[in-house]
Design a protein around this motif. Structure first.
Motif, PDB file in Angstrom:
ATOM      1  N   ILE A   1      40.395  16.565  12.721  1.00 49.93           N
ATOM      2  CA  ILE A   1      41.011  15.453  13.455  1.00 49.93           C
ATOM      3  C   ILE A   1      41.367  15.894  14.869  1.00 49.93           C
ATOM      4  O   ILE A   1      41.060  15.216  15.852  1.00 49.93           O
ATOM      5  N   ARG A   2      42.002  17.055  14.967  1.00 46.17           N
ATOM      6  CA  ARG A   2      42.427  17.549  16.282  1.00 46.17           C
ATOM      7  C   ARG A   2      41.237  17.793  17.201  1.00 46.17           C
ATOM      8  O   ARG A   2      41.271  17.455  18.388  1.00 46.17           O
ATOM      9  N   ASP A   3      40.163  18.356  16.636  1.00 43.47           N
ATOM     10  CA  ASP A   3      39.006  18.713  17.459  1.00 43.47           C
ATOM     11  C   ASP A   3      38.140  17.511  17.808  1.00 43.47           C
ATOM     12  O   ASP A   3      37.271  17.604  18.683  1.00 43.47           O
ATOM     13  N   SER A   4      38.364  16.388  17.119  1.00 48.20           N
ATOM     14  CA  SER A   4      37.512  15.221  17.349  1.00 48.20           C
ATOM     15  C   SER A   4      37.819  14.498  18.648  1.00 48.20           C
ATOM     16  O   SER A   4      36.990  13.733  19.147  1.00 48.20           O
ATOM     17  N   GLY A   5      39.021  14.694  19.164  1.00 53.12           N
ATOM     18  CA  GLY A   5      39.418  13.984  20.375  1.00 53.12           C
ATOM     19  C   GLY A   5      39.977  12.603  20.121  1.00 53.12           C
ATOM     20  O   GLY A   5      40.411  11.918  21.053  1.00 53.12           O
ATOM     21  N   TRP A   6      39.984  12.158  18.866  1.00 55.78           N
ATOM     22  CA  TRP A   6      40.583  10.858  18.541  1.00 55.78           C
ATOM     23  C   TRP A   6      42.085  10.923  18.802  1.00 55.78           C
ATOM     24  O   TRP A   6      42.753  11.873  18.382  1.00 55.78           O
ATOM     25  N   PRO A   7      42.653   9.932  19.466  1.00 53.52           N
ATOM     26  CA  PRO A   7      44.074  10.014  19.827  1.00 53.52           C
ATOM     27  C   PRO A   7      45.048   9.695  18.710  1.00 53.52           C
ATOM     28  O   PRO A   7      46.261   9.880  18.873  1.00 53.52           O
ATOM     29  N   GLY A   8      44.570   9.220  17.556  1.00 55.49           N
ATOM     30  CA  GLY A   8      45.482   8.917  16.461  1.00 55.49           C
ATOM     31  C   GLY A   8      46.255  10.152  16.032  1.00 55.49           C
ATOM     32  O   GLY A   8      45.681  11.240  15.871  1.00 55.49           O
ATOM     33  N   ARG A   9      47.547   9.989  15.821  1.00 51.10           N
ATOM     34  CA  ARG A   9      48.391  11.144  15.503  1.00 51.10           C
ATOM     35  C   ARG A   9      48.581  11.260  13.996  1.00 51.10           C
ATOM     36  O   ARG A   9      49.337  10.513  13.388  1.00 51.10           O
ATOM     37  N   VAL A  10      47.896  12.217  13.397  1.00 54.42           N
ATOM     38  CA  VAL A  10      47.995  12.522  11.979  1.00 54.42           C
ATOM     39  C   VAL A  10      48.462  13.962  11.867  1.00 54.42           C
ATOM     40  O   VAL A  10      47.761  14.883  12.293  1.00 54.42           O
ATOM     41  N   ILE A  11      49.654  14.177  11.317  1.00 52.71           N
ATOM     42  CA  ILE A  11      50.218  15.520  11.246  1.00 52.71           C
ATOM     43  C   ILE A  11      50.445  15.904   9.787  1.00 52.71           C
ATOM     44  O   ILE A  11      50.351  15.075   8.891  1.00 52.71           O
ATOM     45  N   THR A  12      50.739  17.167   9.558  1.00 52.76           N
ATOM     46  CA  THR A  12      50.923  17.659   8.211  1.00 52.76           C
ATOM     47  C   THR A  12      52.393  17.954   7.941  1.00 52.76           C
ATOM     48  O   THR A  12      53.224  17.940   8.859  1.00 52.76           O
ATOM     49  N   ALA A  13      52.726  18.201   6.682  1.00 48.02           N
ATOM     50  CA  ALA A  13      54.053  18.648   6.266  1.00 48.02           C
ATOM     51  C   ALA A  13      53.872  19.777   5.262  1.00 48.02           C
ATOM     52  O   ALA A  13      52.921  19.777   4.479  1.00 48.02           O
ATOM     53  N   TYR A  14      54.793  20.716   5.276  1.00 50.38           N
ATOM     54  CA  TYR A  14      54.703  21.935   4.473  1.00 50.38           C
ATOM     55  C   TYR A  14      55.321  21.692   3.105  1.00 50.38           C
ATOM     56  O   TYR A  14      56.528  21.504   2.990  1.00 50.38           O
ATOM     57  N   ARG A  15      54.488  21.706   2.051  1.00 54.48           N
ATOM     58  CA  ARG A  15      54.957  21.436   0.684  1.00 54.48           C
ATOM     59  C   ARG A  15      54.688  22.684  -0.175  1.00 54.48           C
ATOM     60  O   ARG A  15      53.619  22.833  -0.767  1.00 54.48           O
ATOM     61  N   PRO A  16      55.661  23.597  -0.286  1.00 57.48           N
ATOM     62  CA  PRO A  16      55.383  24.903  -0.892  1.00 57.48           C
ATOM     63  C   PRO A  16      55.529  24.973  -2.403  1.00 57.48           C
ATOM     64  O   PRO A  16      55.552  26.083  -2.960  1.00 57.48           O
TER      65      PRO A  16
END
Length: 468
Positions: A180-195
């Protein structure tokens, strides 16, 4: 089916209803901030068409298939994945017809409201869904899904999503987030840490998970210091992909603050697979306090989602695996359970902990009073089984008197069902508008303040709480 009632979920008193409608109009079109959920980042990375209506609406939505299963409908017949990753029924139309035959089972539930909203608002279907219209719905939705404007990124933008958070294990390589990050698409999709896989000694394959955890982090995670360092390394890696929070789905809210020697000894027992159930819970509790300390250092917001007896059916767990609708709410203690963590770090202004519950009796008795005094604590919204109009209303009624509005964090949809996201946020905004209108009509809140609070509950509080 008639079009959705524009005044749904508003009070029946005419003047209060008008006020609620006006408040709702002021927040209806605000961007959606979805800070915790379980949509698949692969959708946004590959931006491929959704396969068929059944895989969009039925097979990923445990709210839907658990209800049908309760009435004797087989999960295999609904195309739900088995634990080995296979499906017994793969014919989407056949699954859809079975869904339609049993759609009446959802009457009166939030799922029915979300689905009707999605059918109408996303796909323009105004008829009532059921056996007689199943094929028309299937054909129309299938035609839509083949069009570019119904691909995941286009729907993301159409839904007005400003940011959405997915939830990944520390063993995940985050390849889809990288794409997603490398695609250049501006949509903001982030992760969360689930251990959970590496902090829960009762999680299947725990010792192997910890070993792999260390390999990924580049440290020996089978030693206590190496194990903690692996968490720090992976948390930092998750932050590179936008993470602002960690998430912890423990069976209880228990926390511990063990002496170093006891923590090390318990960790070694966990790796050896010799922990008793109580010792496993003790270890999970200690790791919540360790995660809180790490949050002070790296700024990740700590979410605690306790109180579910997860995967309650052993046979269904063996056949279909986790997260297949067999999670049941349990009684949860917070006052005693959280005290070790709060004594250790609870007054540190750098710490932010968001508490959720499946035990509604805890809201007025424990959670609101705790959040109403500890600067580190905030209340997560009505969650999971109580993500409903009634649950949301009860949440406001039982927490506002003690915690106010500003020790809460707005709304999050916590869903795997993509098309339900705008529907769920719409319900939350309607319920909050109705509650605020009632406060105004009963002389407890000024009208101008109600409009300000409506903006806060719909948009500003969630951005602040999750550092978005």
């Amino acid at each position: 089916m008639a079009k959705l009632d524009e005044n749904r979920l508003f009070p029946v008193d005419p003047s209060t209803r008008t006020m609620a409608a006006d408040l709702y109009a002021s927040v209806r079109d605000l961007p959606i901030v979805s800070p915790h959920g379980h949509t698949d980042p692969r959708w946004y990375a590959e931006n491929a068409p959704f396969p068929d209506p059944a895989q969009l609406f039925v097979t990923p939505d445990h709210y839907v298939f658990r209800m049908l299963f309760s009435q004797g409908v087989s999960l295999d017949d609904l195309g739900v994945l088995r634990a080995d990753g296979t499906r017994v029924e793969t014919d989407g139309r056949k699954i859809w017809r079975l869904f339609a035959e049993n759609y009446y089972l959802l009457r009166g539930t939030p799922s029915r409201m979300w689905l009707d909203h999605s059918f109408q608002q996303v796909f323009g279907l105004d008829e009532r869904f059921g056996p007689d219209t199943a094929d028309r719905f299937y054909d129309h939705i299938s035609e839509c899904l083949a069009q570019p404007e119904f691909r995941p990124r286009a729907l993301f933008e159409r839904f007005g999503i400003e940011v959405i958070t997915t939830t990944e294990s520390p063993l995940d390589d985050l390849r889809w987030h990288r794409m997603i990050r490398d695609s250049g698409w501006p949509g903001r999709v982030i992760t969360a840490y689930r251990p959970d896989p590496v902090v829960d000694p009762e999680f299947e394959g725990f010792a192997g998970n910890v070993e792999k955890f260390g390999e990924i982090a580049g440290t020996d995670a089978t030693t206590w210091e190496g194990y903690l360092q692996a968490h720090r390394i992976r948390r930092a890696y998750f932050k590179e992909f936008g993470a602002t929070s960690s998430d912890h789905g423990h069976a209880t809210a228990r926390t511990e603050n063990l002496p170093l020697s006891e923590a090390v000894a318990l960790f070694e027992k966990a790796l050896a697979g010799t922990c008793t159930p109580n010792e496993a819970d003790t270890f999970r509790g200690h790791m919540l306090t360790e995660m809180a300390r790490m949050s002070i250092d790296d700024g990740l917001v700590l979410q605690i989602h306790p109180g579910a007896a997860r995967n309650h059916s052993a046979p269904m767990m063996a056949l279909h695996g986790r997260d297949k609708g067999f999670d049941i709410p349990t009684r949860t203690d917070y006052v005693t359970a959280l005290k070790p963590l709060l004594d250790a770090v609870g007054t540190d202004p750098r710490l932010s902990v968001i508490l959720f519950t499946l035990d509604e009796t805890a809201f007025s008795r424990e959670l609101a009073p705790l959040a109403g005094v500890y600067p580190s604590l905030r209340l997560g919204p009505a969650w999971w089984f109580f993500d409903s109009p009634e649950g949301m209303r009860r949440f406001r009624e039982t927490t506002t008197e003690t915690a106010g509005f500003y020790n809460t964090v707005g709304f999050n949809d916590d869903t795997r069902a993509f098309c339900s996201i705008p529907a769920r946020h719409d319900v939350a905004r309607r319920v909050d508008s109705a509650y605020l209108a009632t406060l105004v009509s009963t002389g407890r809140l000024a009208e101008d303040e109600a409009y300000e609070v409506a903006q806060d509950l719909s948009y500003r509080l969630v951005k602040k709480a999750y550092k978005l």
